[in-house]
Design an enzyme around this catalytic site. Structure first.
Site, mmCIF file in Angstrom:
data_model
loop_
_atom_site.group_PDB
_atom_site.id
_atom_site.type_symbol
_atom_site.label_atom_id
_atom_site.label_comp_id
_atom_site.label_asym_id
_atom_site.label_seq_id
_atom_site.Cartn_x
_atom_site.Cartn_y
_atom_site.Cartn_z
ATOM 1 N N PHE A 215 -19.626 -32.357 -17.550
ATOM 2 C CA PHE A 215 -18.632 -31.020 -16.935
ATOM 3 C C PHE A 215 -17.998 -30.579 -18.161
ATOM 4 O O PHE A 215 -17.387 -31.111 -18.862
ATOM 5 C CB PHE A 215 -17.847 -31.591 -16.130
ATOM 6 C CG PHE A 215 -16.697 -30.608 -15.518
ATOM 7 C CD1 PHE A 215 -17.348 -29.461 -14.860
ATOM 8 C CD2 PHE A 215 -15.357 -30.673 -15.816
ATOM 9 C CE1 PHE A 215 -16.393 -28.795 -14.321
ATOM 10 C CE2 PHE A 215 -14.492 -29.655 -15.408
ATOM 11 C CZ PHE A 215 -14.814 -28.713 -14.494
ATOM 12 N N GLN A 216 -17.969 -29.268 -18.373
ATOM 13 C CA GLN A 216 -17.343 -28.514 -19.340
ATOM 14 C C GLN A 216 -17.734 -28.865 -20.946
ATOM 15 O O GLN A 216 -16.841 -28.891 -21.658
ATOM 16 C CB GLN A 216 -15.726 -28.403 -19.420
ATOM 17 C CG GLN A 216 -15.399 -27.917 -17.905
ATOM 18 C CD GLN A 216 -13.851 -27.885 -17.784
ATOM 19 O OE1 GLN A 216 -12.996 -28.445 -18.384
ATOM 20 N NE2 GLN A 216 -13.236 -26.713 -17.245
ATOM 21 N N MET B 217 -12.123 6.510 -29.307
ATOM 22 C CA MET B 217 -12.907 6.449 -30.625
ATOM 23 C C MET B 217 -14.468 6.796 -30.295
ATOM 24 O O MET B 217 -15.287 7.314 -30.716
ATOM 25 C CB MET B 217 -12.813 5.386 -31.419
ATOM 26 C CG MET B 217 -13.367 5.029 -32.715
ATOM 27 S SD MET B 217 -13.202 6.730 -33.690
ATOM 28 C CE MET B 217 -11.889 6.042 -34.777
ATOM 29 N N LYS C 89 -12.713 -36.647 -26.344
ATOM 30 C CA LYS C 89 -11.517 -36.948 -25.396
ATOM 31 C C LYS C 89 -11.281 -38.350 -25.785
ATOM 32 O O LYS C 89 -10.080 -38.897 -25.913
ATOM 33 C CB LYS C 89 -11.703 -36.754 -23.903
ATOM 34 C CG LYS C 89 -10.476 -36.959 -23.234
ATOM 35 C CD LYS C 89 -10.691 -36.623 -21.662
ATOM 36 C CE LYS C 89 -9.672 -36.852 -20.731
ATOM 37 N NZ LYS C 89 -9.605 -36.556 -19.247
ATOM 38 N N GLU D 204 -7.462 -17.860 -24.079
ATOM 39 C CA GLU D 204 -7.679 -18.538 -25.077
ATOM 40 C C GLU D 204 -7.974 -17.644 -26.257
ATOM 41 O O GLU D 204 -7.556 -17.715 -27.495
ATOM 42 C CB GLU D 204 -8.753 -19.706 -24.996
ATOM 43 C CG GLU D 204 -8.346 -20.878 -24.415
ATOM 44 C CD GLU D 204 -8.685 -20.903 -23.069
ATOM 45 O OE1 GLU D 204 -9.029 -19.784 -22.404
ATOM 46 O OE2 GLU D 204 -8.591 -22.004 -22.042
HETATM 47 C C1 LIG Z 1 -14.201 -5.603 -27.834
HETATM 48 C C2 LIG Z 1 -14.718 -4.547 -28.218
HETATM 49 N N1 LIG Z 1 -15.533 -3.797 -27.385
HETATM 50 C C3 LIG Z 1 -16.065 -2.779 -27.526
HETATM 51 C C4 LIG Z 1 -15.762 -1.982 -28.675
HETATM 52 C C5 LIG Z 1 -16.254 -0.748 -29.019
HETATM 53 N N2 LIG Z 1 -14.996 0.381 -29.329
HETATM 54 C C6 LIG Z 1 -14.378 0.663 -30.573
HETATM 55 S S1 LIG Z 1 -13.271 1.764 -30.070
HETATM 56 C C7 LIG Z 1 -13.334 1.773 -28.892
HETATM 57 C C8 LIG Z 1 -12.286 2.613 -28.060
HETATM 58 C C9 LIG Z 1 -11.074 2.028 -27.861
HETATM 59 O O1 LIG Z 1 -10.197 2.736 -26.993
HETATM 60 P P1 LIG Z 1 -8.784 2.864 -26.662
HETATM 61 O O2 LIG Z 1 -8.365 1.359 -26.818
HETATM 62 O O3 LIG Z 1 -8.344 3.605 -25.739
HETATM 63 O O4 LIG Z 1 -8.160 3.306 -28.245
HETATM 64 P P2 LIG Z 1 -8.430 4.843 -28.653
HETATM 65 O O5 LIG Z 1 -9.637 5.061 -29.372
HETATM 66 O O6 LIG Z 1 -8.444 5.632 -27.376
HETATM 67 O O7 LIG Z 1 -7.011 5.142 -29.385
HETATM 68 C C10 LIG Z 1 -14.519 1.067 -28.302
HETATM 69 C C11 LIG Z 1 -14.831 0.714 -26.786
HETATM 70 C C12 LIG Z 1 -14.746 -2.752 -29.676
HETATM 71 N N3 LIG Z 1 -14.479 -2.109 -30.975
HETATM 72 N N4 LIG Z 1 -14.333 -3.959 -29.364
#
Ligand SMILES: Cc1ncc(C[n+]2csc(CCOP(=O)(O)OP(=O)(O)O)c2C)c(N)n1
Ligand SMILES: [Mg+2]
Lengths: 192, 567
Positions: B112-113, B474, B162, B50
């Site tokens: 439920f749910q 990042m 529902k 979802e």
């Molecule tokens: C749902 C979620 N969890 C954690 C983060 C923290 N976060 C920001 S950038 C990043 C790394 C992203 O890695 P990747 O998708 O490989 O992209 P890259 O930076 O390597 O281009 C993380 C873990 C986030 N923004 N969103």
């Protein structure tokens, strides 16, 4: 920054009388990290409108932010910060005090005469004092009663209204049918 | 005509012009799914999770300007929507989410749910409804769409028990105007406000326009360009403001903020006037508020009154629809040249060019920036790009210049990893004639990659570019700068993406050298349905410049010039 020292602000909100509106307002205060002193809500003379008085301790800037955020809620019809204008405000307290000897009973009577307060219940052990007044007066009475012995205390929180002909009202009429509450009671428990 | 609640839902969606919805069935929403068989004109896209449905609705909305619709069952179905709803809320994206709820009689019994979905989503929706009376249903749906798309757009959720979906009533569509006493989106500015703004604009020697998402949401793109050109005011863009002003326009300086162009950030800090249009001074664009644009007067136009003076105190705050306000403002704007100021900004740009990795010979190495810039080149700069979150997102913002509104879609406010693929799919459904590229990281892609199956089943032609650095890049960058290079929990194993795609029946290709990029674009274009390309890039990349969180906006960590050593 034109932010002054925190002071008491009284925000009056006219809200749609619907389930969950109080929750929306409370959630807003928590989410935006605003502190509420007191919040009261009650019906008005129009069945579809309720009115809240929200007392906050805030800088002018923060009070304005709260005002704008309240207005952002869809169910909030109008908001006024009555602290910025002449207004009347009242807080009601019920105070249960020790009254089991002549000294406490006399003291109680004398103190109450100096306030818009009255003794609404009295027995051999305790008395209940009611006061309806401005918040600072309620505060003062409570302080005076403390030496006698406060056993229980409840306050309604402040309600407020601007003075004069500036009216906080809305002439809106709901377009939607209002849910009949009797109907709401008769739901069967279906299988989910 | 007697209709069931489920039929009323679909009847009302049809009248809102809904052509597609993204969703996933389950017990509490089944009556509505059953009724869908009678409404073949509303296409239902079956997602795999979802969250994907909410992001698709969001991508659909951002690409088309229309309201996107997601639908899910009660409990886990609804809670799975939450990330997508919060994402749409932060980025002012108009979506309507419909969730099934347990029967009215069972509400509150931990059935439920059963989940208190209106409670859960209260702080992350613009508004939400729990329908307790079928007679209200058509009104609620009309209001929901109106609230979602008007004013400052945002998500609206409707939770429908529902038994309301199965109950039948005589249906009359409420043609009468929507009356929401507590909701009147603001329109125009007062004459006094316009006069005050004009005065500041005419006095300014070093003005700068900060253009945000609101420019596009209100349709003020032309007005913005006119203002910039007439008064020769440079324009810096927020991340979501990309597309508000053509990036090849000589007055566009580029993105501002944490990974913005140095020239934009320096110009903001030296400006004597900020004209903030449809943006909200997010901490990612201001850095340290105490030192932010200290010598500048500030004009702020936004449709949301609660944004004015929220983070940055302004001299002239105008609450209104940006386009309407610009139409009021423009007739009074006098011509100006600001030649000296513009030259100064040009010098900053030249300095940045010297540092830019794109202008260097990197031998056999393949860098993320090069991939993005070549994608720009070989797509003619004309694609709609949808990014995920991370280094590749910032590189997209830096190296893929956009020339038209709504051509870059990204999760800015919430920074939701997993957004890219499903949002790109939603965008493609909204704009089938456009070339859509999902630019995602190896990390974020794996959060919602299940939607590959949806793309295949629905034959949604998205070109998926995975910028694979084998890292949560990042976060790795933050560890490098601020945590003494302790790369904990950021190196990442990934499956063989090419084989993975092939398992879904999706053609795929792996790119390891720069000279393969052109071919990869041709390959992507040659495939009729979805296609995946993995770009194996250098692992230890850094996105420059960088304003560390909370630092002064002009205290950027810059890429060293050739011959200089790193900081
Ligand atoms: C749902 C979620 N969890 C954690 C983060 C923290 N976060 C920001 S950038 C990043 C790394 C992203 O890695 P990747 O998708 O490989 O992209 P890259 O930076 O390597 O281009 C993380 C873990 C986030 N923004 N969103
Ligand atoms: Mg990565």
């Amino acid at each position: 920054m034109p932010d002054h020292k925190p002071k008491k602000h009284l925000l009056v909100a006219l809200v749609e009388n619907k389930p969950g509106v109080l929750n929306r307002v409370a959630s807003l205060f928590r989410r935006r990290n605003f502190n509420v002193d007191s919040l009261t809500v009650g019906r008005t003379h129009k069945p579809h409108l309720s009115r809240m008085t929200i007392a906050v301790d805030a800088t002018r800037g923060d009070a304005f932010k709260i005002h704008m955020n309240l207005l952002k809620l869809i169910n909030v019809v109008d908001v006024a910060n009555v602290s910025n204008e002449p207004h009347v405000s009242r807080d009601l307290a019920l105070i249960k005090v020790r009254a089991n000897d002549a000294e406490s009973r006399n003291g109680l009577t004398l103190i109450c005469e100096r306030y818009p307060a009255r003794i609404v219940d009295i027995g051999p052990e305790v008395a209940i004092v009611e006061i309806t007044a401005q918040e600072d007066q309620v505060e003062a009475l409570i302080n005076e009663l403390k030496p006698i012995g406060i056993l229980e205390l409840v306050r309604t929180g402040v309600v407020a209204m601007g003075r004069g002909v500036r009216i906080l009202d809305s002439d809106y009429e709901p377009v939607r049918p209002i849910t009949a509450t009797s109907e709401a009671k008769s739901f069967e428990v279906y299988s989910v | 005509m007697k209709l069931s609640g489920a039929e009323i839902v679909l009847e009302c969606l049809k009248r809102e012009g809904v052509e597609v919805m993204f969703g996933y069935p389950g017990g509490a929403i089944l009556p509505t799914y059953d009724a869908m068989t009678k409404y073949p004109e509303i296409h239902h896209v079956l997602v795999r999770h979802e969250q994907g449905a909410a992001h698709m609705a969001d991508g659909y909305a951002r690409a088309s300007g229309k309201v996107g619709v997601a639908i899910a069952t009660s409990g886990p179905g609804a809670t799975n929507l939450v990330t997508g709803i919060a994402t749409a809320m932060m980025d002012s994206s108009p979506i309507v989410c419909i969730t099934g709820q347990v029967t009215r009689g069972a509400i509150g019994s931990d059935a439920f749910q059963e989940t208190d979905v209106t409670g859960v989503t209260l702080p992350i929706t613009k508004h939400n409804y729990l329908v307790m009376d079928i007679h209200e249903l058509p009104y609620i749906i009309r209001e929901a769409f109106y609230i979602a798309r008007s004013g400052r757009p945002g998500p609206v959720l409707i939770d429908i028990p529902k038994d309301i979906q199965t109950e039948k009533i005589e249906f009359v569509y409420p043609e009468d105007a929507i009356r929401l006493p507590g909701y009147q989106p603001p329109q125009t500015a007062s004459d006094k406000e316009i006069k005050a703004a004009l005065e500041l604009i005419h006095e300014a020697k070093r003005p700068i326009i900060l253009a945000g998402h609101g420019v596009m949401l209100s349709g003020a793109v032309q007005q913005l360009q006119e203002l910039a050109e007439r008064a020769q005011i440079p324009v810096a863009l927020t991340l979501l403001g990309k597309g508000a002003m053509p990036e090849n326009h000589p007055l566009t300086i580029g993105m501002m903020g944490m990974h913005g162009e140095a020239a934009s950030n320096l110009a903001i800090q030296e400006a004597d006037l900020l004209i903030a249009l449809g943006m909200r001074f997010d901490d990612r664009v201001t850095g340290n508020l105490k030192t932010y644009a200290r010598s500048a007067k500030k004009i702020h136009v936004d449709i949301d009154a609660s944004e004015i003076n929220k983070n940055v105190h302004v001299d002239v705050g105008i609450v209104g629809d940006l386009r309407a306000v610009m139409d009021q403002l423009l007739p009074g704007v006098k011509g100006a040249s600001h030649a000296e100021w513009l030259n100064r900004i040009r010098d900053w740009h030249e300095d940045a060019d010297e540092r830019d990795i794109i202008n260097r010979d990197t031998g056999d190495e393949l860098w993320g920036a090069q991939v993005i810039n070549d994608l720009w080149k070989f797509t003619g700069g004309n694609a709609i790009t949808v990014t995920d979150v991370g280094q590749h997102q910032m590189l997209e913002a830096q190296y893929y210049p956009h020339q038209r509104p709504a051509s870059m879609i990204t999760s800015g406010g919430l920074g939701t990893m997993g957004f890219g693929l499903p949002a790109a799919m939603g965008a493609k459904v909204a704009r089938p004639d456009e070339e859509i590229w999902a630019i995602v990281g190896d990390g974020g892609f794996q959060m919602t990659l299940c939607e590959l199956a949806t793309a295949k089943q629905e034959n949604i032609k998205v070109n998926i570019a995975i910028i694979n650095n084998n890292y949560l890049g990042m976060v790795r960058q933050w560890q490098e700068f601020f945590y003494e290079q302790r790369y904990h929990a950021t190196p990442m194993f990934s499956p063989d993406f090419v084989k993975l795609a092939e398992a879904y029946g999706i053609p795929a290709m792996r790119v390891e050298r720069r000279d393969q990029i052109e071919e990869s674009v041709a390959f992507a274009r040659s495939v009729e349905g979805p296609v995946l390309i993995e770009y194996a890039v250098e692992a230890e990349d850094i996105v420059y410049p960088m304003v560390p969180a909370g630092a002064d906006l002009d205290k950027m960590i810059r890429r060293p010039k050739p011959g200089e050593s790193a900081r």
